[in-house]
Structures are given as structure tokens and as C-alpha cells.
Design a protein around this motif. Structure first.
Motif, PDB file in Angstrom:
ATOM      1  N   PHE A 153       0.809  -1.223   0.000  1.00 53.99           N
ATOM      2  CA  PHE A 153       0.000   0.000   0.000  1.00 53.99           C
ATOM      3  C   PHE A 153       0.842   1.274   0.000  1.00 53.99           C
ATOM      4  O   PHE A 153       0.365   2.330   0.390  1.00 53.99           O
ATOM      5  N   ILE A 231      -1.542  -4.191  -8.256  1.00 49.05           N
ATOM      6  CA  ILE A 231      -2.807  -4.016  -7.536  1.00 49.05           C
ATOM      7  C   ILE A 231      -2.899  -5.016  -6.382  1.00 49.05           C
ATOM      8  O   ILE A 231      -3.526  -4.747  -5.361  1.00 49.05           O
ATOM      9  N   ASN A 236      -4.683  -0.147  -4.394  1.00 51.98           N
ATOM     10  CA  ASN A 236      -5.094   0.872  -5.337  1.00 51.98           C
ATOM     11  C   ASN A 236      -5.559   2.093  -4.561  1.00 51.98           C
ATOM     12  O   ASN A 236      -6.617   2.075  -3.949  1.00 51.98           O
ATOM     13  N   PHE A 237      -4.732   3.133  -4.538  1.00 55.38           N
ATOM     14  CA  PHE A 237      -5.140   4.370  -3.888  1.00 55.38           C
ATOM     15  C   PHE A 237      -4.653   5.541  -4.745  1.00 55.38           C
ATOM     16  O   PHE A 237      -3.477   5.623  -5.065  1.00 55.38           O
ATOM     17  N   TYR A 249      -8.185  -0.113 -15.559  1.00 57.65           N
ATOM     18  CA  TYR A 249      -8.984  -1.286 -15.193  1.00 57.65           C
ATOM     19  C   TYR A 249     -10.244  -0.872 -14.441  1.00 57.65           C
ATOM     20  O   TYR A 249     -11.338  -1.355 -14.731  1.00 57.65           O
ATOM     21  N   LEU A 250     -10.100   0.025 -13.478  1.00 58.87           N
ATOM     22  CA  LEU A 250     -11.268   0.416 -12.688  1.00 58.87           C
ATOM     23  C   LEU A 250     -12.251   1.233 -13.509  1.00 58.87           C
ATOM     24  O   LEU A 250     -13.461   1.080 -13.363  1.00 58.87           O
ATOM     25  N   GLN A 253     -14.729  -0.769 -15.416  1.00 57.24           N
ATOM     26  CA  GLN A 253     -15.851  -1.360 -14.696  1.00 57.24           C
ATOM     27  C   GLN A 253     -17.138  -0.558 -14.877  1.00 57.24           C
ATOM     28  O   GLN A 253     -18.208  -1.121 -14.903  1.00 57.24           O
ATOM     29  N   ASP A 254     -17.037   0.774 -14.917  1.00 58.85           N
ATOM     30  CA  ASP A 254     -18.301   1.513 -15.022  1.00 58.85           C
ATOM     31  C   ASP A 254     -18.287   2.597 -16.087  1.00 58.85           C
ATOM     32  O   ASP A 254     -19.313   3.188 -16.367  1.00 58.85           O
TER      33      ASP A 254
ATOM     34  N   ASP B  83     -19.711  -7.076 -14.102  1.00 58.63           N
ATOM     35  CA  ASP B  83     -19.493  -6.166 -15.238  1.00 58.63           C
ATOM     36  C   ASP B  83     -18.818  -6.882 -16.392  1.00 58.63           C
ATOM     37  O   ASP B  83     -19.212  -6.747 -17.541  1.00 58.63           O
ATOM     38  N   THR B  84     -17.788  -7.659 -16.047  1.00 60.21           N
ATOM     39  CA  THR B  84     -17.034  -8.377 -17.069  1.00 60.21           C
ATOM     40  C   THR B  84     -17.946  -9.370 -17.783  1.00 60.21           C
ATOM     41  O   THR B  84     -17.930  -9.488 -19.006  1.00 60.21           O
ATOM     42  N   ALA B 156     -13.344  -0.669  -4.629  1.00 58.71           N
ATOM     43  CA  ALA B 156     -13.397   0.589  -5.375  1.00 58.71           C
ATOM     44  C   ALA B 156     -14.857   0.950  -5.655  1.00 58.71           C
ATOM     45  O   ALA B 156     -15.702   0.066  -5.812  1.00 58.71           O
ATOM     46  N   GLU B 158     -16.202   1.842  -8.195  1.00 54.46           N
ATOM     47  CA  GLU B 158     -16.672   1.423  -9.515  1.00 54.46           C
ATOM     48  C   GLU B 158     -17.312   0.041  -9.492  1.00 54.46           C
ATOM     49  O   GLU B 158     -18.055  -0.301 -10.401  1.00 54.46           O
ATOM     50  N   VAL B 159     -17.004  -0.789  -8.487  1.00 51.72           N
ATOM     51  CA  VAL B 159     -17.566  -2.141  -8.449  1.00 51.72           C
ATOM     52  C   VAL B 159     -18.679  -2.188  -7.404  1.00 51.72           C
ATOM     53  O   VAL B 159     -18.677  -1.405  -6.449  1.00 51.72           O
ATOM     54  N   SER B 180      -6.433   1.069   0.602  1.00 49.93           N
ATOM     55  CA  SER B 180      -6.572   0.642  -0.784  1.00 49.93           C
ATOM     56  C   SER B 180      -8.035   0.519  -1.185  1.00 49.93           C
ATOM     57  O   SER B 180      -8.874   0.144  -0.371  1.00 49.93           O
ATOM     58  N   TYR B 181      -8.319   0.878  -2.442  1.00 48.08           N
ATOM     59  CA  TYR B 181      -9.626   0.624  -3.043  1.00 48.08           C
ATOM     60  C   TYR B 181      -9.456  -0.588  -3.947  1.00 48.08           C
ATOM     61  O   TYR B 181      -8.950  -0.472  -5.068  1.00 48.08           O
ATOM     62  N   GLU B 182      -9.880  -1.750  -3.494  1.00 46.19           N
ATOM     63  CA  GLU B 182      -9.597  -3.007  -4.202  1.00 46.19           C
ATOM     64  C   GLU B 182     -10.484  -3.168  -5.427  1.00 46.19           C
ATOM     65  O   GLU B 182     -11.588  -2.638  -5.493  1.00 46.19           O
ATOM     66  N   GLN B 183      -9.984  -3.963  -6.400  1.00 50.85           N
ATOM     67  CA  GLN B 183     -10.694  -4.062  -7.674  1.00 50.85           C
ATOM     68  C   GLN B 183     -11.904  -4.984  -7.612  1.00 50.85           C
ATOM     69  O   GLN B 183     -12.777  -4.907  -8.445  1.00 50.85           O
ATOM     70  N   ASP B 184     -11.956  -5.891  -6.642  1.00 53.56           N
ATOM     71  CA  ASP B 184     -13.173  -6.669  -6.461  1.00 53.56           C
ATOM     72  C   ASP B 184     -13.234  -7.167  -5.021  1.00 53.56           C
ATOM     73  O   ASP B 184     -12.278  -7.035  -4.262  1.00 53.56           O
ATOM     74  N   LYS B 191      -6.886  -9.594   1.312  1.00 52.36           N
ATOM     75  CA  LYS B 191      -6.005  -8.725   2.096  1.00 52.36           C
ATOM     76  C   LYS B 191      -6.203  -8.980   3.596  1.00 52.36           C
ATOM     77  O   LYS B 191      -5.261  -8.864   4.374  1.00 52.36           O
TER      78      LYS B 191
END
Lengths: 285, 267
Positions: A153, A231, A236-237, A249-250, A253-254, B83-84, B156, B158-159, B180-184, B191
Motif C-alpha cells: 500500500f 494491484i 489501489n489508492f 482497469y477500474l 468497470q463503469d 461487469d465483465t 473501489a 466502480e464495483v 486501498s480501493y480493491e478491484q473486487d 487482504k
């Protein structure tokens, strides 16, 4: 393309000069057996880029580029990739020398281990890094208690993850160049009284400079595009560990359009840097 | 405008690929073709289900139930981010059933007119705080997550799990800066499992699936951010007959029992 006919090549014999006879030979005509797959290969590589360009939300581009997060992520990507390349150079060149110039038991196994990050899925590499250098990792626990350093991190963690995946590119490239380089130059230096270290610094390093440079560029490009290990290990910050590939990548998602924009920015910057570097070396080589 | 036309072109291309794939699978499968078997009323052949990653445990169990009840069938899952999966379906992936972790991702598929019929909400999921075993930092609710020195991972925004976590934190009036903002959701959970963070906000079902490796802490604000899971039969389903039966099982009381056992809430 413009000078493919033999008459054209003959009309401009001076271009490239006598030092580059191979360049003239190429212009005499390319056999279709080579040209066809070469062009197919080129199309294969370029077509996805064309896809990005066609799909890019051009009218919306200024608004998306005005987002300070884009530049923050880009700056972070460039600095971490460059720092990772520096780490890789400092550690990787000596490692390549060790593999190419010394004999010891288990050397072949060691060479295979060096390519490990290439085989390992990057996300798995990230987990492995956590298990080694994380807060509870085998080495990370000690780093934490002895120095108060925790890598996950943090921006330093991004550099670690990128260096991990980029290292093999440099080591393999430098080792190949070392094997191709004539060791008699080093032996000559030794007979003239140079120590092995001096010979490495004054003779070997200048000799293999093009290979080191090529390896460094490969490593830099790989570090710039790194996603999985980063990641997973660094999280991810925004501003701290969110590099461009993570932002892409993020966004995917949207907001796929924003993802396309971000990808194009990353591509444009990296192509510019790589093209500038490439010109410099081919001129020097 | 340009985007839409390009997308249509992509779909057509991908559709061509899908058709080729379908032809291949049709060659591979033996016995009567799936559609004729379906019209005869007896499910057979392979059912391909695209399902949100959080459904893995529950759906795998339901798949086995289905195969046992209908000999000659096989249920194949593709678990992933909703989403994927939705993007794959709108690009022509040959799937029979889509089960999403949020109505928004389902809407991507219905908007593209790739669904046959209307999606049905079959379960709901709510958030929980995951901590390392024994809850060493003594976390009792969302407010504790803002304690100084505490490392928290969130999904995150976004998810879906990140959007839900943000809603719950807003409802609780808690402001926190995660590491951290994790991807899923699964990486947020990992973590905690690796003890790299002291807590993360994940789904209740994820805590259940990782029981023994993480502890769960419930919090009242989770009721303000409940995720609906819709399921639908897809329009271009290669094996629509058997797929319809699978959707019926998922939405049946028997299906609900299996899924609530995995930590989901009844709709």
C-alpha cells in the motif's frame, strides 16, 4: 515503402553510407515469403490500437483529460516505472554477469528461477510478494520490526512489484549480449593488470551497453504496463499506488469510454518515449 | 453515435465467432440436439451459466443438484465480476443464463436486448466487516474502522461492493481513508486473510465462504445498502430448454434454501 524499387535504391546509394551495407541490401527487394507474414504480424499488433482509436470518445476527450486524477496516475506511472528500471539495472546487470561469466553448481536452475516472474501470473506474483514482503511476510515481518518499513500500500511497494516483473527482461537481454560479447577483451584487460571489477567497468560494460539499454527499455515498458502484481501487492489508492493501468482497469468497470481515453494517454506517452530513445541508440550504435 | 455503431459492429463480429463456437460445440455433443430435447420437455445437454463471483459456492451446489435431478445434463459455470460477464454477453458470448450481483450490471444486458424475459431477483446480499480471526483490533461497527492506525481495504466505488460500502458508510456518517480501493470483493477479502489489513468491508457471503480464515462483524447500516441479485435466461441461449429449468431451480424454495445456507438473504 517509398524506396523499395531497386532503381530507387541505386539512385540513392549514399544514404546510410558505407558503414551500413545491410540497409542497402534490404532495399534490393524483400522476398514475399518474408514480407507477407511480416505485414500480417504488423497488422496483428496494430489492429487493437486501431480499435482503441476508432472507439475513442474524441468529442469528450477534453473533458476527460481535464480530470486531475488522469495526470496524477500518469505521473505516478512514469516515476514508478523509471524507479523500477533503476532498481532493475542496479541489481539485474550484475546478476546477468554472474549467470554469463561464472561457473557454479546449480547455475542452470538459477537461470530458470530468474525467468520465474515471466511465467507466474502477475496476480500470483503479487500474492507471493505479500507473503514475502508483506506485514506478515517472511522478510516483511522483520523489515517492519527492525526498521518500521511496510511496503504494501505504498508507492515504494509499486516500485517493488514493477521491478519484480520487469527484472527478467533486463537480465535475459543483458545475459544474451554478454554471451555474444567476446570474453577475450576482458582477458586482455586482465593481462594488462586490470582487476575483474575494473575489467567489468571499463571493458565489459561499454561493450554490452546496447544490450543493457535494450533490456532497460523492455523493463521500463513492462513496468509501465504492470497491473496484476501492483494491484495485489500495493493496492489501489489515487496518488499513492494507483498507476495508469489500475486506473484503466477500474474505469473499465463503469465507464469504458474513460478507460479508452486513459489507455490512449498511456500509449501516446510510452510510444513517444520509446521512439525518442530508440532513435538515440540506433544513431549511437 | 459513433460508439453505438462501432459497438454494433463488434457485436456482429463477436456473434460470428459465437456462431462458429456453437457449431463446434454442436459437433462435439453427442445424441439428440439440445433444442429438440427441450421441446420434448426433457432437459439435456450443457447449460452454460455466467454468474457473479459471490455466487460460486451456492451455484456450484445447485449445479450438482440439477445434474443429479436431470441425468444427461451438465452445468458449466463462468464465475467472474458481473461487469465483465455482462460485457462478454453483450459481445456475443454463448451463455444460457446470467446471474448478476447488481441490477445495474443486469441492465447492461437487458438494454442490449440480450435477455429473454424479465430478470427476477432471487437473493439479496448484505455487507459485513471482515477481520482476521479473533478480531484482534476489537472492531464492533463501522465507526471503529475510522480509528487512527487501522488499515482498512474497501472495494473501489466502480464495483458493486464498493458502491454499497460507500452507501453504508454515508448512512453511518463515518468518513475513513482506506489504504486501498480493491478491484473486487475477493481481493478485499484476501487482504484480510493475509492479515495485510486489519479489516475490510465485504459481503456476508464472502465472510461465510472464508470462515475460519476471517471473522465477520455485522453492522446495522448494512440494511441501507442491500444488493439485489437478478437472474435471467438469455435470448441467444444455446440450450434454452434446460436453461429454463435451471433458472426455475434457482428461484425455487429449494434453491433459496441452498443459497441462504451460503449466507444470502431471501429476496
Amino acid at each position: 515503402m517509398t524506396s523499395r524499387t531497386p532503381s530507387d535504391a541505386a539512385a540513392r546509394p549514399g544514404r546510410g553510407g558505407p558503414r551500413r551495407p545491410d540497409a542497402r541490401r534490404l532495399r534490393r527487394g524483400v522476398p514475399p515469403a518474408l514480407l507477407l507474414p511480416a505485414l500480417l504480424g504488423l497488422a496483428f499488433l496494430v489492429l487493437p490500437l486501431v480499435g482503441l482509436l476508432v472507439r475513442a470518445p474524441w468529442s469528450d476527450l477534453p473533458r476527460q483529460l481535464a480530470d486531475p486524477q488522469v495526470w496524477q496516475a500518469l505521473r505516478l506511472s512514469l516515476t514508478t516505472a523509471t524507479a523500477a528500471t533503476a532498481v532493475v539495472l542496479v541489481l539485474g546487470v550484475p546478476l546477468a554477469w554472474l549467470l554469463a561469466r561464472t561457473e557454479f553448481p546449480g547455475r542452470r536452475l538459477l537461470r530458470a528461477l530468474v525467468t520465474l516472474p515471466l511465467v507466474l501470473p502477475p496476480v500470483v506474483g503479487g500474492v507471493a510478494l505479500l507473503l514475502a514482503l508483506g506485514r506478515n511476510g517472511i522478510a516483511g515481518r522483520w523489515l517492519d520490526s527492525a526498521f518500521g518499513i511496510t511496503l504494501p500500500f505504498t508507492t515504494a511497494g509499486v516500485v517493488v512489484a514493477e521491478a519484480f516483473v520487469a527484472m527478467p527482461f533486463l537480465v535475459i537481454s543483458v545475459e544474451g549480449t554478454l554471451r555474444a560479447a567476446d570474453p577475450r577483451f576482458e582477458e586482455a584487460a586482465a593481462t594488462l593488470g586490470a582487476s575483474r571489477l575494473t575489467a567489468f567497468r571499463r571493458v565489459t560494460l561499454p561493450l554490452i551497453a546496447p544490450g543493457v539499454a535494450a533490456g532497460a527499455v523492455l523493463a521500463w515498458a513492462r513496468a509501465l504496463g504492470e497491473f496484476g502484481a501492483t494491484i495485489t501487492f500495493a493496492g489501489n489508492f489515487p496518488g499513492r499506488t494507483q498507476t495508469m493501468p489500475l486506473a484503466v482497469y477500474l474505469a473499465l468497470q463503469d465507464d469504458p469510454e474513460a478507460a479508452v481515453t486513459l489507455s490512449l494517454v498511456l500509449l501516446a506517452v510510452s510510444v513517444t518515449v520509446l521512439a525518442a530513445l530508440r532513435d538515440r541508440w540506433t544513431a549511437a550504435a | 453515435m459513433t460508439i453505438r455503431s462501432v459497438r454494433r459492429r463488434t457485436v456482429r463480429l463477436a456473434g460470428g465467432g459465437a456462431a462458429a463456437l456453437l457449431a463446434l460445440t454442436a459437433c462435439g455433443s453427442s445424441g439428440p440436439s439440445a433444442s429438440s430435447a427441450a421441446s420434448a420437455g426433457k432437459p439435456s445437454g450443457t447449460v452454460t451459466v455466467f454468474a457473479a463471483a459471490s455466487l460460486k459456492e451456492g451455484f456450484t451446489a445447485l449445479g450438482r443438484t440439477f445434474e443429479a435431478a436431470h441425468p444427461g445434463t451438465r452445468v458449466v459455470f463462468d464465475f467472474g465480476g458481473s461487469d465483465t460477464l455482462a460485457a462478454s454477453i453483450t459481445s456475443g458470448a454463448p451463455a444460457d443464463v446470467f446471474a448478476a450481483a447488481s441490477p445495474r450490471t443486469m441492465q447492461t444486458v437487458t438494454d442490449a436486448k440480450d435477455a429473454a424475459g424479465t430478470p427476477v431477483t432471487f437473493v439479496r446480499n448484505r455487507l459485513e466487516i471482515a477481520t482476521p480471526p479473533g478480531n484482534p483490533r476489537g472492531i464492533r461497527g463501522l465507526a471503529d474502522l475510522a480509528a487512527p492506525g487501522l488499515k482498512v481495504a474497501l472495494c473501489a466505488a466502480e464495483v458493486p461492493c464498493g458502491a454499497a460500502a460507500r452507501k453504508a458508510l454515508d448512512a453511518a456518517g463515518v468518513r475513513l481513508t482506506p489504504v486501498s480501493y480493491e478491484q473486487d470483493v475477493r481481493s478485499a477479502l484476501t487482504k484480510v486473510e493475509l492479515k495485510e489489513v486489519d479489516a475490510s468491508v465485504v459481503y456476508r457471503t464472502d465472510v461465510r465462504a472464508a470462515s475460519g480464515r476471517v471473522d465477520g462483524v455485522e453492522f446495522p447500516e448494512s440494511s441501507r445498502a442491500v444488493n439485489d441479485y437478478p437472474v435471467v435466461l438469455l435470448k441467444n441461449a444455446p440450450n434454452a430448454g434446460a436453461a429454463r429449468e435451471f433458472v426455475a431451480l434457482v428461484t425455487s424454495p429449494e434453491g433459496a434454501k441452498v443459497l441462504t445456507g451460503a449466507g444470502f438473504l431471501a429476496p
